[in-house]
Enzyme design. Sequence first.
Site, PDB file in Angstrom:
ATOM      1  N   ASP A   1     -78.790 -27.551 -47.800  1.00 13.20           N
ATOM      2  CA  ASP A   1     -80.135 -27.104 -48.188  1.00 13.20           C
ATOM      3  C   ASP A   1     -81.245 -27.789 -47.386  1.00 13.20           C
ATOM      4  OD1 ASP A   1     -79.354 -25.284 -50.128  1.00 13.20           O
ATOM      5  OD2 ASP A   1     -79.188 -26.832 -51.676  1.00 13.20           O
TER       6      ASP A   1
ATOM      7  N   LYS B   1     -77.875 -17.497 -53.976  1.00 14.85           N
ATOM      8  CA  LYS B   1     -76.876 -17.690 -52.922  1.00 14.85           C
ATOM      9  C   LYS B   1     -76.647 -16.410 -52.122  1.00 14.85           C
ATOM     10  CE  LYS B   1     -74.692 -21.005 -55.918  1.00 14.85           C
ATOM     11  NZ  LYS B   1     -75.552 -20.732 -57.109  1.00 14.85           N
TER      12      LYS B   1
ATOM     13  N   ARG C   1     -80.809 -32.229 -54.982  1.00 17.31           N
ATOM     14  CA  ARG C   1     -81.875 -32.624 -55.916  1.00 17.31           C
ATOM     15  C   ARG C   1     -82.278 -34.069 -55.658  1.00 17.31           C
ATOM     16  NH1 ARG C   1     -78.101 -29.821 -59.756  1.00 17.31           N
ATOM     17  NH2 ARG C   1     -78.592 -27.635 -59.354  1.00 17.31           N
TER      18      ARG C   1
ATOM     19  N   CYS D   1     -75.586 -39.473 -62.358  1.00 19.41           N
ATOM     20  CA  CYS D   1     -74.430 -39.176 -61.530  1.00 19.41           C
ATOM     21  C   CYS D   1     -73.632 -40.455 -61.359  1.00 19.41           C
ATOM     22  CB  CYS D   1     -74.867 -38.666 -60.161  1.00 19.41           C
ATOM     23  SG  CYS D   1     -75.249 -36.914 -60.181  1.00 19.41           S
TER      24      CYS D   1
ATOM     25  N   ARG E   1     -76.837 -15.100 -66.138  1.00 19.94           N
ATOM     26  CA  ARG E   1     -76.373 -16.487 -66.276  1.00 19.94           C
ATOM     27  C   ARG E   1     -77.488 -17.487 -65.978  1.00 19.94           C
ATOM     28  NH1 ARG E   1     -75.020 -13.714 -61.984  1.00 19.94           N
ATOM     29  NH2 ARG E   1     -74.566 -14.614 -59.935  1.00 19.94           N
TER      30      ARG E   1
ATOM     31  N   ASP F   1     -78.038 -20.948 -49.750  1.00 23.19           N
ATOM     32  CA  ASP F   1     -78.836 -20.832 -50.963  1.00 23.19           C
ATOM     33  C   ASP F   1     -80.272 -20.602 -50.499  1.00 23.19           C
ATOM     34  OD1 ASP F   1     -79.250 -20.738 -53.686  1.00 23.19           O
ATOM     35  OD2 ASP F   1     -78.122 -22.575 -54.077  1.00 23.19           O
TER      36      ASP F   1
ATOM     37  N   CYS G   1     -74.826 -38.948 -54.154  1.00 22.71           N
ATOM     38  CA  CYS G   1     -74.471 -38.348 -52.855  1.00 22.71           C
ATOM     39  C   CYS G   1     -75.691 -38.393 -51.954  1.00 22.71           C
ATOM     40  CB  CYS G   1     -74.055 -36.893 -53.032  1.00 22.71           C
ATOM     41  SG  CYS G   1     -72.681 -36.668 -54.157  1.00 22.71           S
TER      42      CYS G   1
ATOM     43  N   ARG H   1     -82.174 -17.578 -62.943  1.00 20.85           N
ATOM     44  CA  ARG H   1     -82.457 -16.865 -61.710  1.00 20.85           C
ATOM     45  C   ARG H   1     -81.709 -15.545 -61.641  1.00 20.85           C
ATOM     46  NH1 ARG H   1     -81.745 -20.710 -57.329  1.00 20.85           N
ATOM     47  NH2 ARG H   1     -83.913 -21.018 -57.910  1.00 20.85           N
ATOM     48  N   TYR H   2     -80.482 -15.556 -62.114  1.00 25.57           N
ATOM     49  CA  TYR H   2     -79.657 -14.346 -62.045  1.00 25.57           C
ATOM     50  C   TYR H   2     -79.724 -13.623 -63.376  1.00 25.57           C
ATOM     51  CZ  TYR H   2     -77.580 -16.428 -57.850  1.00 25.57           C
ATOM     52  OH  TYR H   2     -77.373 -16.962 -56.612  1.00 25.57           O
TER      53      TYR H   2
ATOM     54  N   CYS I   1     -77.542 -35.044 -51.578  1.00 22.82           N
ATOM     55  CA  CYS I   1     -77.913 -34.365 -52.828  1.00 22.82           C
ATOM     56  C   CYS I   1     -79.072 -33.390 -52.616  1.00 22.82           C
ATOM     57  CB  CYS I   1     -78.316 -35.386 -53.892  1.00 22.82           C
ATOM     58  SG  CYS I   1     -78.728 -34.602 -55.465  1.00 22.82           S
TER      59      CYS I   1
HETATM   60  C1  LIG Z   1     -75.397 -21.185 -58.262  1.00 22.90           C
HETATM   61  C2  LIG Z   1     -76.213 -20.779 -59.361  1.00 22.90           C
HETATM   62  C3  LIG Z   1     -75.694 -19.968 -60.377  1.00 22.90           C
HETATM   63  C4  LIG Z   1     -74.276 -19.478 -60.378  1.00 22.90           C
HETATM   64  O1  LIG Z   1     -74.000 -18.618 -59.325  1.00 22.90           O
HETATM   65  P1  LIG Z   1     -72.555 -18.012 -59.175  1.00 22.90           P
HETATM   66  O2  LIG Z   1     -72.625 -17.249 -57.891  1.00 22.90           O
HETATM   67  O3  LIG Z   1     -72.328 -17.156 -60.367  1.00 22.90           O
HETATM   68  O4  LIG Z   1     -71.582 -19.148 -59.133  1.00 22.90           O
HETATM   69  C5  LIG Z   1     -76.539 -19.606 -61.404  1.00 22.90           C
HETATM   70  N1  LIG Z   1     -77.811 -20.020 -61.446  1.00 22.90           N
HETATM   71  C6  LIG Z   1     -78.352 -20.773 -60.475  1.00 22.90           C
HETATM   72  C7  LIG Z   1     -79.777 -21.167 -60.569  1.00 22.90           C
HETATM   73  C8  LIG Z   1     -77.563 -21.189 -59.403  1.00 22.90           C
HETATM   74  O5  LIG Z   1     -78.093 -21.969 -58.455  1.00 22.90           O
END
Ligand SMILES: *Cc1c(COP(=O)(O)O)cnc(C)c1O
Length: 444
Positions: free
Chosen positions: A310, A354, A151, A142, A133, A347, A146, A129-130, A149
Site C-alpha cells: 500500500d 481490492k 495501518r 499486535c 461485508r 487495494d 510489522c 465498503r463492500y 504495516c
Molecule cells: C479486504 C476487505 C474486505 C474483505 O474482502 P474480501 O475480498 O471479501 O476478502 C472487506 N472490507 C474491507 C474494508 C476490506 O479491506
Amino acid sequence: MKLQSENSLTVVKNISKITNFLNSSIAEDFWTDWKWQVKHSIRDIETFEKKLGIKFPLEEKIKLQKTIEQFPMSITPYYLSLIEAENYSNDPIFRQAFPSIEEMNIDQSDLLDPLGEDKDSPVTGITHRYPDRVLFHISNRCAMYCRHCTRKRKVGDVDFIPTKEEIMKGIEYIRKTHVVRDVLLSGGDPFMLPDEYLDWILTELENIPHVEIIRIGTRTPVVLPFRITDDLIKMLKRHKPIWINTHFNHPREIVPESIEALNKLADSGIPLGNQSVLLAGVNDCTHIMKKLVRKLTQNRVRPYYLYQCDLSIGLSHFRTPVGKGIEIIEGLRGHTSGFAIPTYVVDAPGGGGKIPVMPNYLISWSNNKVILRNFEGVITTYKEPDNYEHNNCALDCDNCNLYLKMESPEEVKLVGIKKLLADSDNCISLTPDGNERIEKRKDE
Ligand SMILES: *Cc1c(COP(=O)(O)O)cnc(C)c1O
C-alpha cells in the site's frame, strides 16, 4: 522425508537461540507461554543488539532511535529467534521486524489513510465498503509491529484501544445493517484479546441472524504461535463458521512452532487462508513465493491474497512495481497446484477496495472464437457455441427456468459493471462525477 530433517535442524538451532535469549537452560516453559513472549518483546535498539549479538554504527543507531520514536518497534523473542544473525541485514525476518532508517523518507505519494478506511467508517471501528461485508477493528494490539504495516499511522497508538462501548456500537451497527452477512475481525490482531473477551464478541455476532460467517485476520501463527493454545481452540470450536486468514510472507517463517499452531487450527476444522504482502527485499522473487505457497498448502493453508504494498507512509522502500507481482503470478499459474495460487490485488488508494491484477490470458476474439494462451505460451482457440440460448434476465426469478428462489431483493441489486451487463437495466455507461462534457450538456 527431507522436510523432517530440515525441521529438526531448525529445532536444534532454535533451542540454542532460546538458551542464548534466557542465558539459562530451563527456558521451555516460559518460552512457550505467549504472555511471557509479549511481556518480553524487544522494544529498544540496545536490547535488540544484545539479543542478536550485533552492534550498529553509532550514527545509524541515532537514526534508528529516531525512527522508532515515530514508528514504534515491538518484536517477540520467538520471532527474533528466527533471524539469522550472521547475515541479518538481508534476513527476511529482520526486514519485517526491525526498522529501516528509510521509513523516515516520506514519499510524495505516501498517504496517511491510503485505503480510505477512516472515510468509509459509519461508526468507530467499522469499515463498510463492500455491499455485504464489513471490516471490524476490535483490537489495536499486535504481537509484533510489522514494519510494512498498512495501518502504520496507528501502530502503538494507545488512544485507539477500542473500548467495550465502542465494540458494542460496532455490533449494533452490524445488527441493524441487514445486508451484512460476513464480518471480518481485524485490528490490530484479534488474538491479542483475552479468550473470554473474544468469546463475548463472537457470541454477540453469532446471535445476529443475518451474519452468516465470521472471519478473523491474525498474524499470531507467524509471530506468536504459542497464542494458539488448547483453550483458544476450544473456545473457537464453539463458534461456527469461522474462517481464519493469517499472514506469512516468507517460507522461513514456516518452522515447527508455526506448523504446530497451524495444525491445531486446521485440526479443529477451521478453514485457513493466507494473505501475503509483496515486499521488496523480502519476497519479491518467484522462487521464494513458490516455496512459500507450497509450504502453506502442505500445512493446510490456502494462499488467498497477495497484496501490492500500500501507499501508507514510510513504506516506500518496501514497494515493488506492479509488474513484479504479475511476474510472480506468471511463475505460479500452471507451474504449481491451482489452489496454491493467491489472487494478486492492488487495494485501491482512496478506498475502492481490492482490485485483482493478473497476466493476460485472453489474447483476442471474434464473433465465434476466442484466442487464449497458456502458461507455456501455447496459443489456442476456443470455438464458442453456435446456438447458445441466452436467458434474458428481467429480475423475475419466480418465473425464470433457472430456478433460483430469491430470499431478498438485495441479492439482485445492480451496481457498477454488473449494472452495465444486466439485461434488465438501460444504463449504457458509467460517468465520473463532475465530468465536464456531461456538465456542459446540463447547462444547455
Ligand atoms: C479486504 C476487505 C474486505 C474483505 O474482502 P474480501 O475480498 O471479501 O476478502 C472487506 N472490507 C474491507 C474494508 C476490506 O479491506
